[in-house]
Scaffold this motif. Structure first.
Motif, PDB file in Angstrom:
ATOM      1  N   MET A  62      92.419 -47.164   8.848  1.00 53.62           N
ATOM      2  CA  MET A  62      93.629 -46.320   8.562  1.00 53.62           C
ATOM      3  C   MET A  62      94.349 -46.251   7.488  1.00 53.62           C
ATOM      4  O   MET A  62      94.114 -47.413   6.739  1.00 53.62           O
ATOM      5  CB  MET A  62      94.503 -46.618   9.850  1.00 53.62           C
ATOM      6  N   ASN A  63      95.050 -45.466   7.195  1.00 50.24           N
ATOM      7  CA  ASN A  63      95.487 -45.253   5.941  1.00 50.24           C
ATOM      8  C   ASN A  63      96.837 -46.139   6.051  1.00 50.24           C
ATOM      9  O   ASN A  63      97.023 -46.997   7.044  1.00 50.24           O
ATOM     10  CB  ASN A  63      96.380 -44.096   5.667  1.00 50.24           C
ATOM     11  N   LEU A  64      97.636 -46.605   4.886  1.00 49.58           N
ATOM     12  CA  LEU A  64      98.859 -47.574   4.897  1.00 49.58           C
ATOM     13  C   LEU A  64      99.771 -46.884   5.736  1.00 49.58           C
ATOM     14  O   LEU A  64     100.762 -47.686   6.102  1.00 49.58           O
ATOM     15  CB  LEU A  64      99.163 -47.809   3.370  1.00 49.58           C
ATOM     16  N   SER A  65      99.896 -45.528   5.951  1.00 51.50           N
ATOM     17  CA  SER A  65     100.882 -45.186   6.837  1.00 51.50           C
ATOM     18  C   SER A  65     100.540 -45.453   8.240  1.00 51.50           C
ATOM     19  O   SER A  65      99.678 -46.036   8.859  1.00 51.50           O
ATOM     20  CB  SER A  65     100.951 -43.437   6.636  1.00 51.50           C
ATOM     21  N   THR A  66     101.365 -45.138   9.300  1.00 56.37           N
ATOM     22  CA  THR A  66     101.387 -45.529  10.747  1.00 56.37           C
ATOM     23  C   THR A  66     100.929 -44.157  11.221  1.00 56.37           C
ATOM     24  O   THR A  66     101.490 -43.124  11.178  1.00 56.37           O
ATOM     25  CB  THR A  66     102.804 -45.864  11.274  1.00 56.37           C
ATOM     26  N   PRO A  67      99.867 -44.263  12.036  1.00 50.50           N
ATOM     27  CA  PRO A  67      99.244 -43.075  12.671  1.00 50.50           C
ATOM     28  C   PRO A  67     100.386 -42.644  13.713  1.00 50.50           C
ATOM     29  O   PRO A  67     101.126 -43.788  14.331  1.00 50.50           O
ATOM     30  CB  PRO A  67      97.881 -43.157  13.453  1.00 50.50           C
ATOM     31  N   HIS A  68     100.477 -41.545  14.199  1.00 47.44           N
ATOM     32  CA  HIS A  68     101.277 -40.993  15.296  1.00 47.44           C
ATOM     33  C   HIS A  68     100.558 -39.608  16.036  1.00 47.44           C
ATOM     34  O   HIS A  68      99.844 -39.154  15.316  1.00 47.44           O
ATOM     35  CB  HIS A  68     102.703 -40.912  14.754  1.00 47.44           C
ATOM     36  N   LEU A  69     101.137 -39.417  17.123  1.00 45.80           N
ATOM     37  CA  LEU A  69     100.603 -38.351  17.885  1.00 45.80           C
ATOM     38  C   LEU A  69     101.922 -37.223  17.397  1.00 45.80           C
ATOM     39  O   LEU A  69     103.030 -37.563  17.489  1.00 45.80           O
ATOM     40  CB  LEU A  69     100.509 -38.306  19.254  1.00 45.80           C
ATOM     41  N   ALA A  70     101.193 -35.962  17.162  1.00 52.44           N
ATOM     42  CA  ALA A  70     102.206 -34.990  17.036  1.00 52.44           C
ATOM     43  C   ALA A  70     101.700 -33.742  18.027  1.00 52.44           C
ATOM     44  O   ALA A  70     100.715 -33.534  18.321  1.00 52.44           O
ATOM     45  CB  ALA A  70     102.069 -34.619  15.361  1.00 52.44           C
ATOM     46  N   PRO A  71     102.800 -32.754  18.352  1.00 51.73           N
ATOM     47  CA  PRO A  71     102.578 -31.939  18.880  1.00 51.73           C
ATOM     48  C   PRO A  71     101.739 -30.890  18.312  1.00 51.73           C
ATOM     49  O   PRO A  71     101.744 -30.766  17.189  1.00 51.73           O
ATOM     50  CB  PRO A  71     103.886 -30.840  19.128  1.00 51.73           C
ATOM     51  N   VAL A  72     100.874 -30.013  18.947  1.00 49.14           N
ATOM     52  CA  VAL A  72     100.117 -29.053  18.179  1.00 49.14           C
ATOM     53  C   VAL A  72     100.982 -27.851  17.948  1.00 49.14           C
ATOM     54  O   VAL A  72     101.444 -27.259  18.913  1.00 49.14           O
ATOM     55  CB  VAL A  72      98.930 -28.658  19.069  1.00 49.14           C
ATOM     56  N   THR A  73     101.006 -27.431  16.588  1.00 47.65           N
ATOM     57  CA  THR A  73     101.900 -26.413  16.193  1.00 47.65           C
ATOM     58  C   THR A  73     101.385 -25.364  15.435  1.00 47.65           C
ATOM     59  O   THR A  73     100.252 -25.511  15.072  1.00 47.65           O
ATOM     60  CB  THR A  73     103.278 -27.172  15.423  1.00 47.65           C
ATOM     61  N   ALA A  74     101.984 -24.249  15.239  1.00 48.78           N
ATOM     62  CA  ALA A  74     101.589 -23.346  14.269  1.00 48.78           C
ATOM     63  C   ALA A  74     101.187 -23.966  12.819  1.00 48.78           C
ATOM     64  O   ALA A  74     100.095 -23.686  12.158  1.00 48.78           O
ATOM     65  CB  ALA A  74     102.518 -22.298  14.095  1.00 48.78           C
ATOM     66  N   ALA A  75     101.983 -24.860  12.261  1.00 44.47           N
ATOM     67  CA  ALA A  75     101.751 -25.668  11.016  1.00 44.47           C
ATOM     68  C   ALA A  75     100.483 -26.217  11.118  1.00 44.47           C
ATOM     69  O   ALA A  75      99.877 -26.468  10.105  1.00 44.47           O
ATOM     70  CB  ALA A  75     102.789 -26.365  10.769  1.00 44.47           C
ATOM     71  N   ASN A  76      99.926 -27.117  12.253  1.00 42.16           N
ATOM     72  CA  ASN A  76      98.714 -27.811  12.113  1.00 42.16           C
ATOM     73  C   ASN A  76      97.803 -27.282  12.861  1.00 42.16           C
ATOM     74  O   ASN A  76      96.719 -27.820  13.052  1.00 42.16           O
ATOM     75  CB  ASN A  76      99.142 -29.419  12.649  1.00 42.16           C
ATOM     76  N   PHE A  77      97.756 -26.128  13.493  1.00 41.73           N
ATOM     77  CA  PHE A  77      96.927 -25.686  14.390  1.00 41.73           C
ATOM     78  C   PHE A  77      95.377 -25.605  13.820  1.00 41.73           C
ATOM     79  O   PHE A  77      94.411 -26.013  14.305  1.00 41.73           O
ATOM     80  CB  PHE A  77      97.242 -24.080  14.834  1.00 41.73           C
ATOM     81  N   ASP A  78      95.197 -24.938  12.426  1.00 38.10           N
ATOM     82  CA  ASP A  78      94.358 -25.091  11.932  1.00 38.10           C
ATOM     83  C   ASP A  78      93.357 -26.310  11.621  1.00 38.10           C
ATOM     84  O   ASP A  78      92.145 -26.494  11.960  1.00 38.10           O
ATOM     85  CB  ASP A  78      94.191 -24.069  10.730  1.00 38.10           C
ATOM     86  N   ALA A  79      94.391 -27.453  11.267  1.00 43.14           N
ATOM     87  CA  ALA A  79      93.667 -28.871  10.926  1.00 43.14           C
ATOM     88  C   ALA A  79      93.221 -29.420  12.444  1.00 43.14           C
ATOM     89  O   ALA A  79      92.194 -30.044  12.334  1.00 43.14           O
ATOM     90  CB  ALA A  79      94.706 -29.545  10.340  1.00 43.14           C
ATOM     91  N   VAL A  80      94.072 -29.312  13.561  1.00 42.36           N
ATOM     92  CA  VAL A  80      93.605 -29.701  14.733  1.00 42.36           C
ATOM     93  C   VAL A  80      92.108 -29.052  15.041  1.00 42.36           C
ATOM     94  O   VAL A  80      91.412 -29.598  15.556  1.00 42.36           O
ATOM     95  CB  VAL A  80      94.617 -29.415  15.749  1.00 42.36           C
ATOM     96  N   CYS A  81      92.254 -27.723  15.039  1.00 38.12           N
ATOM     97  CA  CYS A  81      90.896 -26.977  15.410  1.00 38.12           C
ATOM     98  C   CYS A  81      89.710 -27.389  14.614  1.00 38.12           C
ATOM     99  O   CYS A  81      88.835 -27.259  14.881  1.00 38.12           O
ATOM    100  CB  CYS A  81      91.123 -25.301  15.451  1.00 38.12           C
ATOM    101  N   ALA A  82      90.050 -27.871  13.284  1.00 44.57           N
ATOM    102  CA  ALA A  82      89.039 -28.338  12.330  1.00 44.57           C
ATOM    103  C   ALA A  82      88.226 -29.587  12.764  1.00 44.57           C
ATOM    104  O   ALA A  82      87.304 -30.015  12.011  1.00 44.57           O
ATOM    105  CB  ALA A  82      89.325 -28.493  10.955  1.00 44.57           C
ATOM    106  N   VAL A  83      89.040 -30.387  13.597  1.00 49.84           N
ATOM    107  CA  VAL A  83      88.399 -31.724  14.091  1.00 49.84           C
ATOM    108  C   VAL A  83      87.018 -31.609  14.674  1.00 49.84           C
ATOM    109  O   VAL A  83      86.900 -30.845  15.523  1.00 49.84           O
ATOM    110  CB  VAL A  83      89.474 -32.479  14.885  1.00 49.84           C
TER     111      VAL A  83
END
Length: 157
Positions: A1-22
């Motif tokens: 993992m990166n130095l940041s802390t992972p978290h869960l986030a709602p799927v939104t218009a802003a992250n939709f493409d990145a989520v679908c790219a998984v």
């Protein structure tokens, strides 16, 4: 993992493409549906689906979807209400970094906060199955099958 802390986030218009790219590894594609199918299922089953992006820093590294309070087999026992992990996709480039474990722990914490005493999960049997992963997190086999998938449960108390 990166130095940041992972978290869960709602799927939104802003992250939709990145989520679908998984995308999982090619040898895992027969084991888990693509994220876009999960999002369609979340839309259709909005009352019980809880889809979330797995984010580390500003990067989407995976997708998890829980199911909340579903009657397991109303014909057999209408009081058998269950919650658990419906889908878990960790992008191929981010596997073996702890994101799957993080996602399961985050979902089980959410279920505990909602009053659930158990979390369920199913998986496809066969080569590459995630069974060792889930059993290693404390899930135990129930002996049940759901649509040909193995069913396991984790005590949250």
């Amino acid at each position: 993992m990166n130095l940041s802390t992972p978290h869960l986030a709602p799927v939104t218009a802003a992250n939709f493409d990145a989520v679908c790219a998984v995308r999982v590894r090619p040898d895992q594609e027969h084991l888990v549906s693509p994220v876009v199918k999960s999002l369609a299922e979340a839309y259709v089953h909005g009352a019980v689906a809880w889809p979330r992006a797995i984010v580390d820093g500003d990067e989407v590294v995976g997708f998890v979807m829980a199911f909340l309070d579903i009657a397991w087999d109303p014909a057999r026992d209408p009081a058998d209400i269950r919650s658990g992990i419906w889908r878990l996709n960790i992008d191929a480039a981010h596997q073996s970094k702890g994101y799957g474990r993080f996602a399961v722990q985050a979902v089980t914490a959410e279920l505990r906060a909602r009053g659930a005493s158990r979390a369920y999960v199913t998986w496809e049997p066969g080569p590459g199955t995630p069974e060792p992963f889930y059993l290693g997190l404390g899930f135990r086999l129930t002996g049940e099958r759901s649509g040909g998938q193995t069913v396991a449960v984790l005590d949250l108390t």
